[in-house]
Motif scaffolding. Structure first.
Motif, PDB file in Angstrom:
ATOM      1  N   PRO A  25       0.821  -1.223   0.000  1.00 17.39           N
ATOM      2  CA  PRO A  25       0.000   0.000   0.000  1.00 17.39           C
ATOM      3  C   PRO A  25       0.848   1.263   0.000  1.00 17.39           C
ATOM      4  O   PRO A  25       0.461   2.269  -0.612  1.00 17.39           O
ATOM      5  CB  PRO A  25      -0.825  -0.125   1.288  1.00 17.39           C
ATOM      6  N   THR A  29       0.540   4.110  -2.859  1.00 13.72           N
ATOM      7  CA  THR A  29       0.227   5.478  -2.459  1.00 13.72           C
ATOM      8  C   THR A  29       1.309   6.447  -2.900  1.00 13.72           C
ATOM      9  O   THR A  29       1.014   7.532  -3.423  1.00 13.72           O
ATOM     10  CB  THR A  29       0.052   5.558  -0.929  1.00 13.72           C
ATOM     11  N   CYS A  75      -9.968   5.640   3.070  1.00 11.60           N
ATOM     12  CA  CYS A  75     -10.326   4.301   2.601  1.00 11.60           C
ATOM     13  C   CYS A  75      -9.546   3.206   3.331  1.00 11.60           C
ATOM     14  O   CYS A  75     -10.064   2.111   3.545  1.00 11.60           O
ATOM     15  CB  CYS A  75     -10.084   4.177   1.093  1.00 11.60           C
ATOM     16  N   SER A  76      -8.296   3.506   3.709  1.00 13.06           N
ATOM     17  CA  SER A  76      -7.470   2.504   4.386  1.00 13.06           C
ATOM     18  C   SER A  76      -7.734   2.469   5.888  1.00 13.06           C
ATOM     19  O   SER A  76      -7.134   1.671   6.608  1.00 13.06           O
ATOM     20  CB  SER A  76      -5.992   2.783   4.143  1.00 13.06           C
ATOM     21  N   ASP A  77      -8.598   3.343   6.351  1.00  6.46           N
ATOM     22  CA  ASP A  77      -8.968   3.415   7.767  1.00  6.46           C
ATOM     23  C   ASP A  77      -7.841   3.949   8.644  1.00  6.46           C
ATOM     24  O   ASP A  77      -7.852   3.770   9.862  1.00  6.46           O
ATOM     25  CB  ASP A  77      -9.429   2.050   8.287  1.00  6.46           C
ATOM     26  N   ASN A 129      -7.762   4.347  -4.688  1.00  4.19           N
ATOM     27  CA  ASN A 129      -7.803   3.940  -3.283  1.00  4.19           C
ATOM     28  C   ASN A 129      -9.086   3.192  -2.937  1.00  4.19           C
ATOM     29  O   ASN A 129      -9.076   2.281  -2.110  1.00  4.19           O
ATOM     30  CB  ASN A 129      -7.677   5.166  -2.379  1.00  4.19           C
ATOM     31  N   PHE A 133      -8.556  -0.614  -1.228  1.00  3.52           N
ATOM     32  CA  PHE A 133      -8.795  -0.892   0.186  1.00  3.52           C
ATOM     33  C   PHE A 133     -10.233  -1.356   0.373  1.00  3.52           C
ATOM     34  O   PHE A 133     -11.181  -0.609   0.087  1.00  3.52           O
ATOM     35  CB  PHE A 133      -8.518   0.349   1.026  1.00  3.52           C
ATOM     36  N   ASN A 134     -10.389  -2.586   0.852  1.00 10.85           N
ATOM     37  CA  ASN A 134     -11.719  -3.188   1.012  1.00 10.85           C
ATOM     38  C   ASN A 134     -11.905  -3.684   2.432  1.00 10.85           C
ATOM     39  O   ASN A 134     -10.988  -4.221   3.044  1.00 10.85           O
ATOM     40  CB  ASN A 134     -11.895  -4.359   0.041  1.00 10.85           C
ATOM     41  N   VAL A 141     -10.230  -3.433   7.394  1.00 14.62           N
ATOM     42  CA  VAL A 141      -9.862  -3.002   6.045  1.00 14.62           C
ATOM     43  C   VAL A 141      -8.567  -3.690   5.614  1.00 14.62           C
ATOM     44  O   VAL A 141      -7.600  -3.750   6.373  1.00 14.62           O
ATOM     45  CB  VAL A 141      -9.690  -1.471   5.996  1.00 14.62           C
ATOM     46  N   HIS A 142      -8.560  -4.209   4.397  1.00 11.67           N
ATOM     47  CA  HIS A 142      -7.388  -4.900   3.855  1.00 11.67           C
ATOM     48  C   HIS A 142      -7.005  -4.284   2.516  1.00 11.67           C
ATOM     49  O   HIS A 142      -7.861  -3.791   1.768  1.00 11.67           O
ATOM     50  CB  HIS A 142      -7.681  -6.390   3.668  1.00 11.67           C
ATOM     51  N   PHE A 143      -5.719  -4.317   2.223  1.00 15.04           N
ATOM     52  CA  PHE A 143      -5.209  -3.864   0.927  1.00 15.04           C
ATOM     53  C   PHE A 143      -5.330  -5.005  -0.068  1.00 15.04           C
ATOM     54  O   PHE A 143      -4.843  -6.108   0.164  1.00 15.04           O
ATOM     55  CB  PHE A 143      -3.749  -3.433   1.052  1.00 15.04           C
TER      56      PHE A 143
END
Length: 280
Positions: A25, A29, A75-77, A129, A133-134, A141-143
């Protein structure tokens, strides 16, 4: 021949940089924050070459990069607070209000191109993003690199397939007013190659987040909107009377030339995938 070699070497490094960036990630980024900044800087430079237009190149670029990072953090928390977007909104307000004091020839044009740099470039890149990121069923949250990387793969396959099929079979122009080189045969051929690539991604990735029909649908979305993205940038360049948006990538032109298709494909992919979750 020399130009072909330079173009090929640049293309290999370009693809390798994107693929490698998705391994982590931080890599993703870092690379796309840089890409966002360079692309906005390039766009604002082209806009400032238009008579009567004066865009604050530095602040527009910083704002766009900040938006990308803010969306990534949200999104990545890393941060769950919407307050992370306040500095960006304040920057946009500043760019509007500053025109009251600058006494430029056409402030409306300045506003239009300033906001276009954000809507056309910063916002689309930021949606990478959203795909990367889900959250799982527990909310963690996972990449997940497969979705954003697949969009790029589909774009590359579409470009290559369309070029090959268009060169061999192209007779009917797709959009002669804007891009005389594109043909319906090339576009259809590119779409067929992308559908094959979508099947390959589904079977090669054992933890695929999408079903096979969903992957095929994503491939078609990327083909259609990627083609429109290419045409939009061609219209922009034709309006300015230029061939390439820049020369930062030897043999490939500028940043806009390389990422034009993705600027439409990524937002469309986000809408498509979230539409699938709503239907499900």
């Amino acid at each position: 021949m020399k130009n072909l070699i330079v173009r090929s070497i640049t293309g290999v490094f370009f693809v390798a940089a994107i693929v490698v960036s998705f391994l982590t990630p931080v890599g993703m980024t870092s690379l796309f924050a840089l890409v966002t900044g360079l692309t906005i800087w390039e766009f604002c430079g082209l806009a400032n070459g238009i008579e009567g237009v004066s865009v604050n190149r530095f602040i527009s670029t910083v704002a766009g990069v900040y938006l990308f990072l803010a969306v990534g953090g949200f999104c990545s928390d890393i941060t769950s607070s919407g307050a992370v977007f306040i500095p960006y909104l304040l920057t946009l307000v500043y760019l509007f209000i500053s025109e009251l004091y600058l006494k430029n020839a056409n402030p409306v044009n300045d506003w239009a191109y300033t906001m276009l740099s954000q809507m056309y470039i910063a916002l689309p890149f930021s949606t990478i993003n959203v795909l990367a990121f889900n959250a799982d069923t527990t909310g963690a949250v996972h990449f997940n690199f497969i979705l954003p990387l697949s969009v790029f793969i589909f774009l590359w396959v579409n470009d290559s397939g369309a070029y090959c099929c268009g060169s061999l079979l192209g007779k009917h122009k797709l959009f002669p007013r804007i891009s005389p080189g594109k043909s319906w045969e090339g576009s259809i051929g590119g779409a067929i190659f992308v559908l094959a690539a979508a099947v390959a991604v589904y079977y090669l990735h054992p933890e695929s987040p999408l079903s096979l029909p969903a992957w095929l649908g994503l491939g078609l979305v990327v083909v259609v909107f990627g083609t429109w993205g290419d045409l939009v940038e061609s219209l922009f360049k034709r309006t300015l009377g230029i061939k390439d948006s820049g020369n930062i990538l030897p043999g490939h032109g500028g940043m806009l030339d390389r990422f034009d298709s993705s600027l439409m494909a990524f937002p469309a992919s986000v809408v498509y995938i979230y539409s699938l979750t709503l239907i499900a």
